[in-house]
Design a protein around this motif. Structure first.
Motif, short mmCIF file in Angstrom:
data_model
loop_
_atom_site.label_atom_id
_atom_site.label_comp_id
_atom_site.label_asym_id
_atom_site.label_seq_id
_atom_site.Cartn_x
_atom_site.Cartn_y
_atom_site.Cartn_z
N LYS A 38 -2.20 -8.11 -8.06
CA LYS A 38 -2.12 -6.66 -8.23
C LYS A 38 -0.80 -6.26 -8.88
O LYS A 38 -0.77 -5.40 -9.78
CB LYS A 38 -2.26 -5.95 -6.88
CG LYS A 38 -2.22 -4.43 -6.99
CD LYS A 38 -2.47 -3.75 -5.66
CE LYS A 38 -1.29 -3.87 -4.73
NZ LYS A 38 -1.46 -3.07 -3.49
N LEU A 42 -0.41 -4.27 -12.46
CA LEU A 42 0.38 -3.05 -12.56
C LEU A 42 1.41 -3.17 -13.68
O LEU A 42 1.59 -2.24 -14.50
CB LEU A 42 1.07 -2.77 -11.23
CG LEU A 42 2.11 -1.65 -11.20
CD1 LEU A 42 1.50 -0.32 -11.58
CD2 LEU A 42 2.76 -1.56 -9.82
N GLN A 97 1.72 -0.90 -17.06
CA GLN A 97 2.95 -0.18 -17.41
C GLN A 97 3.35 -0.41 -18.86
O GLN A 97 4.03 0.43 -19.46
CB GLN A 97 4.08 -0.60 -16.47
CG GLN A 97 3.94 -0.05 -15.07
CD GLN A 97 4.95 -0.64 -14.09
OE1 GLN A 97 5.38 -1.79 -14.25
NE2 GLN A 97 5.33 0.13 -13.09
N GLU A 143 -4.07 2.93 -7.03
CA GLU A 143 -2.62 2.75 -6.96
C GLU A 143 -2.02 2.57 -8.36
O GLU A 143 -0.98 3.16 -8.69
CB GLU A 143 -2.30 1.53 -6.09
CG GLU A 143 -0.81 1.29 -5.89
CD GLU A 143 -0.55 0.09 -5.00
OE1 GLU A 143 0.52 -0.54 -5.17
OE2 GLU A 143 -1.40 -0.23 -4.14
N ILE A 144 -2.68 1.77 -9.19
CA ILE A 144 -2.17 1.55 -10.54
C ILE A 144 -2.28 2.82 -11.38
O ILE A 144 -1.37 3.15 -12.15
CB ILE A 144 -2.94 0.38 -11.20
CG1 ILE A 144 -2.61 -0.93 -10.47
CG2 ILE A 144 -2.58 0.26 -12.69
CD1 ILE A 144 -3.46 -2.11 -10.89
N THR A 157 0.99 4.54 -13.10
CA THR A 157 1.14 4.38 -14.55
C THR A 157 0.44 5.43 -15.40
O THR A 157 0.75 5.58 -16.58
CB THR A 157 0.61 3.00 -14.99
OG1 THR A 157 -0.83 2.99 -14.83
CG2 THR A 157 1.22 1.88 -14.18
#
Length: 262
Positions: free
Chosen positions: A21, A25, A29, A50-51, A55
């Motif tokens: 993970k 991520l 980015q 979450e990502i 981002t």
């Protein structure tokens, strides 16, 4: 530094948590188009959100069991179809059970082989044709420092992770003419659930606390602490990027100086 990852198609296996993970991520980015895969759809959804929050980039999710050949084939094809090809593959899988030689039966060896070596072979086999069509690509295998120095009580990991680096070293020469670079990134003691799980088991076996086991382990690290998933992911992203133009077939330790070998 421009890593050359903007709009590149990236597939990260076992990326619903932990180092996978964190790596996904980091690629997001950099502006890559990322697909993450895992057996656990609930954790995949959580990782995707979450990502996205971190981002602003939406990642695709696919359910995939790394021990299932057909699921690997479908996942790699779906990624290439939806993202216009495949530029970067990050192979990854959960660690096999701990134990010593006397603890392991044939089924344990077979499971460890399928989980931590055959899965890598299959993912690379499916990904390489897409990379050849694109004129090049990058493959990053997530392994363990056990590829350099066996870890007590982890015989399955020791054997099959070493096989991953042997595979990478062999493929580095085979794939170089196609512009495909392949490297193995080996985490030492990185603060993940896997490390906590292993330390907890060791603490139970020794009749001591998790905190004492971890304090003892940190004493062996010259930097005096465990690493973070983000620190590890930065290495994965560089070696999986197109800023890396001349490093292939290598094993890179991300361990705070823990391994003493040359």
């Amino acid at each position: 530094m421009n890593l050359g990852l903007s709009d590149k198609s990236v597939f990260v296996a076992a990326a619903s948590k932990g180092l996978g993970k964190a790596s996904a991520l980091a690629f997001a980015q950099e502006g890559a188009r990322v697909t993450i895969a895992s057996r656990n759809e609930e954790q995949l959804t959580s990782a995707r959100e979450e990502i996205l929050a971190a981002t602003g980039h939406k990642v695709n999710t696919l359910r995939m069991d790394v021990t299932d050949e057909e699921e690997i084939r479908r996942a790699i094809k779906a990624t290439a179809d939806s993202q216009g090809g495949l530029d970067v593959l990050v192979t990854n899988a959960g660690g096999p059970p701990g134990g010593n030689f006397a603890d392991m039966r044939d089924e344990d060896w077979q499971r460890g082989f399928e989980l931590n070596l055959l899965s890598v072979i299959r993912m690379i086999r499916e990904a390489v044709p897409y990379m050849k069509s694109a004129g090049g690509g990058r493959i990053v295998n997530l392994a363990s420092t056990s590829i350099k120095q066996p870890i007590a009580g982890l015989i399955l990991s020791n054997v099959f992770r070493a096989g991953v680096q042997s595979l990478a070293k062999t493929l580095a020469e085979d794939l170089a003419k196609d512009g495909i670079l392949i490297n193995t990134i080996a985490p030492g003691r990185i603060a993940t659930d896997r490390i906590t799980e292993l330390d907890s088991a060791r603490a139970a076996n020794k009749g001591t606390s998790l905190e004492s086991i971890q304090a003892e382990a940190v004493q062996a690290i010259p930097l005096g602490r465990m690493g973070t998933p983000e620190e590890f992911a930065r290495m994965v992203t560089f070696y999986g990027s197109f800023a890396n133009t001349y490093v292939t077939g290598q094993s890179i330790m991300v361990d705070g100086g823990m391994l003493r070998g040359l």
